[in-house]
Design an enzyme around this catalytic site. Structure first.
Site, short mmCIF file in Angstrom:
data_model
loop_
_atom_site.label_atom_id
_atom_site.label_comp_id
_atom_site.label_asym_id
_atom_site.label_seq_id
_atom_site.Cartn_x
_atom_site.Cartn_y
_atom_site.Cartn_z
N TYR A 13 0.82 -1.22 0.00
CA TYR A 13 0.00 0.00 0.00
C TYR A 13 0.86 1.27 0.00
O TYR A 13 0.85 2.06 -0.96
CB TYR A 13 -0.92 -0.05 1.23
CG TYR A 13 -1.74 1.19 1.49
CD1 TYR A 13 -2.36 1.90 0.46
CD2 TYR A 13 -1.91 1.65 2.80
CE1 TYR A 13 -3.13 3.03 0.72
CE2 TYR A 13 -2.68 2.78 3.07
CZ TYR A 13 -3.27 3.47 2.03
OH TYR A 13 -4.03 4.58 2.30
N LEU A 35 5.53 -10.42 -1.76
CA LEU A 35 4.10 -10.56 -2.07
C LEU A 35 3.36 -11.38 -1.01
O LEU A 35 2.37 -12.03 -1.31
CB LEU A 35 3.91 -11.18 -3.47
CG LEU A 35 4.57 -10.43 -4.63
CD1 LEU A 35 4.32 -11.15 -5.96
CD2 LEU A 35 4.06 -8.99 -4.74
N SER A 127 6.17 4.19 13.18
CA SER A 127 4.74 4.41 13.41
C SER A 127 4.53 5.26 14.66
O SER A 127 5.30 5.19 15.63
CB SER A 127 4.06 3.06 13.59
OG SER A 127 2.77 3.23 14.15
N ALA A 128 3.44 6.01 14.64
CA ALA A 128 3.05 6.79 15.81
C ALA A 128 2.70 5.88 16.99
O ALA A 128 2.57 6.36 18.12
CB ALA A 128 1.85 7.66 15.46
N TYR A 152 3.86 -5.95 17.40
CA TYR A 152 4.04 -5.16 16.18
C TYR A 152 4.64 -3.80 16.55
O TYR A 152 5.63 -3.35 15.98
CB TYR A 152 2.69 -4.95 15.47
CG TYR A 152 2.67 -3.76 14.57
CD1 TYR A 152 3.24 -3.81 13.30
CD2 TYR A 152 2.11 -2.54 14.99
CE1 TYR A 152 3.25 -2.68 12.48
CE2 TYR A 152 2.12 -1.43 14.18
CZ TYR A 152 2.68 -1.50 12.94
OH TYR A 152 2.71 -0.38 12.14
N LYS A 156 8.54 -1.79 15.86
CA LYS A 156 8.81 -0.44 15.36
C LYS A 156 9.81 0.26 16.28
O LYS A 156 10.78 0.86 15.81
CB LYS A 156 7.51 0.37 15.26
CG LYS A 156 6.55 -0.13 14.20
CD LYS A 156 7.12 -0.01 12.80
CE LYS A 156 6.21 -0.50 11.72
NZ LYS A 156 6.84 -0.66 10.41
N PHE A 185 1.31 8.56 11.11
CA PHE A 185 0.08 8.53 11.89
C PHE A 185 -0.88 7.57 11.16
O PHE A 185 -0.52 6.43 10.95
CB PHE A 185 -0.38 9.96 12.19
CG PHE A 185 0.51 10.51 13.29
CD1 PHE A 185 1.85 10.82 13.05
CD2 PHE A 185 0.05 10.58 14.58
CE1 PHE A 185 2.71 11.20 14.07
CE2 PHE A 185 0.91 10.97 15.62
CZ PHE A 185 2.23 11.28 15.35
N ASP A 305 -6.57 -0.02 21.75
CA ASP A 305 -6.72 1.28 21.10
C ASP A 305 -6.41 2.41 22.08
O ASP A 305 -6.85 2.36 23.23
CB ASP A 305 -8.17 1.48 20.61
CG ASP A 305 -8.40 0.86 19.25
OD1 ASP A 305 -7.41 0.56 18.55
OD2 ASP A 305 -9.58 0.66 18.88
N1 UFG Z 1 -12.06 1.49 14.15
C1 UFG Z 1 -13.41 1.22 14.24
N2 UFG Z 1 -13.89 0.21 13.48
C2 UFG Z 1 -13.12 -0.54 12.65
C3 UFG Z 1 -11.76 -0.24 12.56
C4 UFG Z 1 -11.25 0.78 13.32
O1 UFG Z 1 -14.13 1.85 14.99
O2 UFG Z 1 -13.64 -1.46 12.01
C5 UFG Z 1 -11.51 2.60 14.93
C6 UFG Z 1 -10.46 2.14 15.90
O3 UFG Z 1 -11.03 1.72 17.10
C7 UFG Z 1 -9.60 3.40 16.04
C8 UFG Z 1 -9.73 4.09 14.67
O4 UFG Z 1 -10.89 3.51 14.08
O5 UFG Z 1 -10.14 4.22 17.01
C9 UFG Z 1 -8.56 3.87 13.78
O6 UFG Z 1 -8.31 2.47 13.71
P1 UFG Z 1 -7.31 1.83 12.66
O7 UFG Z 1 -7.27 0.36 12.90
O8 UFG Z 1 -7.65 2.29 11.29
O9 UFG Z 1 -5.96 2.53 13.02
P2 UFG Z 1 -5.19 2.50 14.42
O10 UFG Z 1 -5.14 3.92 14.88
O11 UFG Z 1 -5.67 1.49 15.36
O12 UFG Z 1 -3.84 1.93 13.88
C10 UFG Z 1 -2.81 2.71 13.59
C11 UFG Z 1 -1.93 2.04 12.53
C12 UFG Z 1 -1.17 0.90 13.11
C13 UFG Z 1 -0.59 1.25 14.45
C14 UFG Z 1 -1.67 1.70 15.38
C15 UFG Z 1 -1.20 1.97 16.77
O13 UFG Z 1 -2.70 1.59 11.43
O14 UFG Z 1 -0.14 0.57 12.24
O15 UFG Z 1 -2.19 2.89 14.83
O16 UFG Z 1 -2.14 2.62 17.52
F1 UFG Z 1 0.04 0.24 15.05
#
Ligand code: UFG
Length: 344
Positions: A13, A35, A127-128, A152, A156, A185, A305
């Site tokens: 990506y 891949l 990563s943040a 994971y 990092k 982020f 989270d």
């Molecule tokens: N969320 C939902 N529903 C979903 C998916 C996500 O409500 O189906 C919420 C999550 O709870 C979170 C927000 O959307 O509050 C963002 O979630 P993501 O999974 O898209 O992203 P994250 O912030 O959890 O993840 C990011 C990066 C990771 C990293 C992580 C660490 O994608 O690589 O932050 O916090 F490790």
């Protein structure tokens, strides 16, 4: 002669978007990818966008040193941008050995090959997540890192430290390695052409692919994890950054390395917008941009989270001469265009 950049994980990506922007900036790119978490869809898209059919592609696993060494033997690599890693937070908790061995060994092999071939510039995709649940927001590069919430996340943090130590050690040796870690982020969206984008395997973990897959009818209903956080609307806050903006930060960072503008051998930059957006706000904006009414429900919080995390990107803005430019609406529209393109 233009500089050559090896992009490990370049068919994925972020790697595919970075390849496009590097080539647009005039660099030569060599792509390496096993891949394991993508197919050739995005690499084919990169070829179409750039109009170049001759991008060197190595289907190798960076955990195999011999394969990595071969790339460095066949090309004079001036910089490596290392993406090749596993990235599913939840899976890393259940399969820590897989994550530690893949993410650490592949990076060590890259560094070792770089060293054995005379040294080069190394840009690591961090990563943040290294900030954990930060006390003070937004986070600057000086914000202390917190113990990782997952294997994971720990890889990092560990890879950042490995890079720092290698830079320090090689600074007095013949083969010098300089390093930059970019702390991303939340990258979202797709290339404006809709020819490359995020292609999760199976059920998406991340929010935006889950939203677009729900909108197109691949998923029944989006679960919003938690609406009882102490935020304005009760949902989490994130710094969603457009993937093309993010890719341009890489171009700015390698230019800084090539042009000798680094102030230290190892530097760290936050790559975010500085704009917190709530999960609910993002869902609402997606509905506006796409004209699709999303099926969603509020469910319990997701383990691991953090409530809120967004960047202070001042340092990157100033030092890299880079700034996130696209609006959240443009970015969501690009994610939607990509999902529709996949359904064609
Ligand atoms: N969320 C939902 N529903 C979903 C998916 C996500 O409500 O189906 C919420 C999550 O709870 C979170 C927000 O959307 O509050 C963002 O979630 P993501 O999974 O898209 O992203 P994250 O912030 O959890 O993840 C990011 C990066 C990771 C990293 C992580 C660490 O994608 O690589 O932050 O916090 F490790």
């Amino acid at each position: 002669m233009s500089k050559k950049v090896l992009v490990s994980g370049g068919a994925g990506y972020i790697g595919s978007h970075v390849t496009v922007e590097l080539m647009a900036a005039g660099y030569e790119v060599v792509v390496a990818d096993n891949l394991s978490n993508c197919d050739l869809t995005c690499f084919e898209g990169v070829k179409k966008i750039t109009g170049r059919d001759d991008i060197p592609f190595y289907q190798i696993d960076c955990c195999d040193y011999v394969s990595v060494d071969k790339v460095f033997t066949e090309h004079k690599i001036d910089a490596v941008i290392h993406f090749a890693a596993f990235k599913a937070v939840g899976e890393s908790v259940s399969e820590p050995i897989k994550y530690y061995s893949n993410n650490l060994v592949s990076f060590l092999n890259i560094l070792e090959a770089a060293k054995n071939h005379g040294g080069c510039n190394v840009l690591f995709s961090s990563s943040a997540t290294v900030y954990g649940e930060a006390k003070d927001l937004p986070v600057t590069e000086q914000t202390p890192r917190m113990p990782a919430m997952s294997p994971y996340g720990n890889t990092k943090t560990m890879c950042e430290d490995i890079l720092r130590d290698v830079v320090y050690a090689t600074s007095t040796q013949d083969a010098v390695i300089k390093g930059i870690a970019l702390r991303y982020f939340n990258p979202i969206g797709a290339h404006p052409s809709a020819l490359i984008g995020e292609l999760p395997r199976g059920v998406p973990n991340n929010l935006v692919p889950y939203i677009t897959q729900t909108a197109i009818g691949k998923r029944e209903c989006l679960s919003i994890f938690g609406n009882d956080y102490p935020t304005e609307d009760g949902t989490c806050l994130r710094d969603f950054i457009d993937v093309t903006d993010l890719a341009k930060a890489h171009v700015a960072a390698v230019a800084r390395m090539f042009e000798g503008r680094m102030k230290k051998g190892y530097e760290i930059f936050n790559v975010g917008t500085g704009r917190p957006v709530s999960v609910y706000e993002l869902v609402t904006k997606f509905e506006q941009v796409s004209g699709v009414k999303l099926d969603y429900k509020f469910v319990a919080r997701r383990e691991g989270d953090v409530m809120a995390l967004w960047a202070d990107p001042t340092f990157a803005n100033r030092e890299l001469g880079w700034k996130a430019e696209r609006t959240i609406e443009e970015t969501l529209a690009s994610a939607w265009a990509w999902e529709k393109h996949l359904a064609e």
